[in-house]
Design an enzyme around this catalytic site. Structure first.
Site, PDB file in Angstrom:
ATOM      1  N   GLY A 248      23.550 -30.664-117.221  1.00 50.61           N
ATOM      2  CA  GLY A 248      23.221 -31.833-116.606  1.00 50.61           C
ATOM      3  C   GLY A 248      24.458 -33.049-116.344  1.00 50.61           C
ATOM      4  O   GLY A 248      24.420 -33.632-115.266  1.00 50.61           O
ATOM      5  N   ASP A 249      25.400 -32.998-117.219  1.00 49.45           N
ATOM      6  CA  ASP A 249      26.615 -33.704-116.987  1.00 49.45           C
ATOM      7  C   ASP A 249      27.373 -33.354-115.753  1.00 49.45           C
ATOM      8  O   ASP A 249      27.920 -34.205-114.795  1.00 49.45           O
ATOM      9  CB  ASP A 249      27.534 -33.688-118.124  1.00 49.45           C
TER      10      ASP A 249
END
Length: 308
Positions: A248-249
């Site tokens: 997600g980052d």
């Protein structure tokens, strides 16, 4: 410059044990240490993608020095406010199942907190402020909002990358971009989201409420992007998933990087899905070459508008 703010960073200590036995003596097969935290991950990916980035937040003790040294090693700029306490250690035990033990956050003094507010007030309209992860309990409940106000008063774009009550509390600040997963979005609206269509409908409510861009990640089912121009669906490319930590980052980093480079939001979404997938297919955070390789295998379609 894209500034990433990690208020509660950590040294992630990853231990691998073949057959972990609780209560007994276990010998690890291997162990690795990483500079952990959402903002730190985002800055590492941004650097790999060629974007100018600076990691900020709080760091203290030998663990804080380790994080700074790791960022130096990767060529990532940083301006952490030094604190008296020791940056936490998070233990991730990988065996037949995965167990996580997150260490306690160090206390942040009012003086330390004010130094970081001063730093964000130095940003300009050419800068971004990304705020990710948890907030230490020693800080005021509205501290992240204070940082957002300081940055936005100078014209900086703000990205919020958190979940639960923290995300809900920051939505009124109308950030430029947020990226909840479908579980976090379900929790936010006290509903159940199982399909891309349902995710797009809820994300549109956020856009109508003032959020400019919303990406909803849905694991193996792909992702959804919504802004005022419409909704887009992405299919996850095929590949062997090795690591979901930081996926997600990586999406957040690629989206900001491509917007900052002048791409349109739906084009940046394409790259975001590629970056998230590339990280999932690798043992560490994605590299530029890996993202470019996956990009051609990502399928993006625009959703049909209702009534057509």
């Amino acid at each position: 410059m894209i500034y990433t703010c990690t208020l509660n960073p950590a040294v992630d200590y990853v231990v691998r044990v073949e057959d972990f036995q609780a209560g007994g003596l276990n010998r690890s097969e291997s162990a690795d240490m990483y500079a952990g935290g959402k903002g730190i991950n985002v800055s590492r990916v941004l650097k790999r993608l060629g974007s100018d980035t600076c990691a900020i937040g709080f760091a203290g003790g030998f663990t804080g020095e380790f994080i700074k040294n790791e960022l130096d090693r990767e060529g990532v700029f940083h301006r952490f406010a030094s604190i008296q306490g020791v940056t936490r250690i998070n233990v991730k035990l990988k065996s037949n199942t995965e167990t996580e033990i997150n260490g306690p956050a160090p206390a942040i003094s009012e003086e330390d907190a004010n130094r970081l507010v001063q730093l964000t007030s130095e940003l300009t309209e050419r800068d971004w402020l990304h705020i990710g992860g948890s907030v230490p309990s020693s800080l005021p409940a509205d501290y992240a909002g204070t940082l957002i106000d300081a940055a936005r008063n100078k014209g900086a774009r703000v990205v919020v990358d958190t979940s639960g009550a923290a995300l809900k509390g920051l939505l009124p600040y109308n950030p430029f971009f947020i990226k909840p997963n479908h579980h976090e979005l379900s929790e936010l609206f006290d509903t159940e989201i199982n399909t891309k269509e349902e995710a797009a409908l809820i994300a549109k409510k956020l856009v109508d409420g003032g959020i400019e861009n919303v990406i909803v990640s849905m694991g193996g089912d792909g992702a959804v992007f919504v802004n005022k121009e419409g909704a887009y669906y992405a299919e996850s490319p095929k590949g062997t998933v090795k690591n979901t930590v930081g996926s997600g980052d990586s999406m957040v980093a690629a989206f900001m990087a491509k917007i900052d480079a002048g791409l349109k939001p739906h084009e940046a979404f394409h790259w975001a899905v590629a970056a998230g997938s590339a990280t999932a297919f690798s043992d560490d955070l994605c590299t530029k070459a890996e993202v470019e390789d996956v990009y051609s295998r990502v399928s993006i379609v625009k959703a049909e508008q209702e009534g057509k």
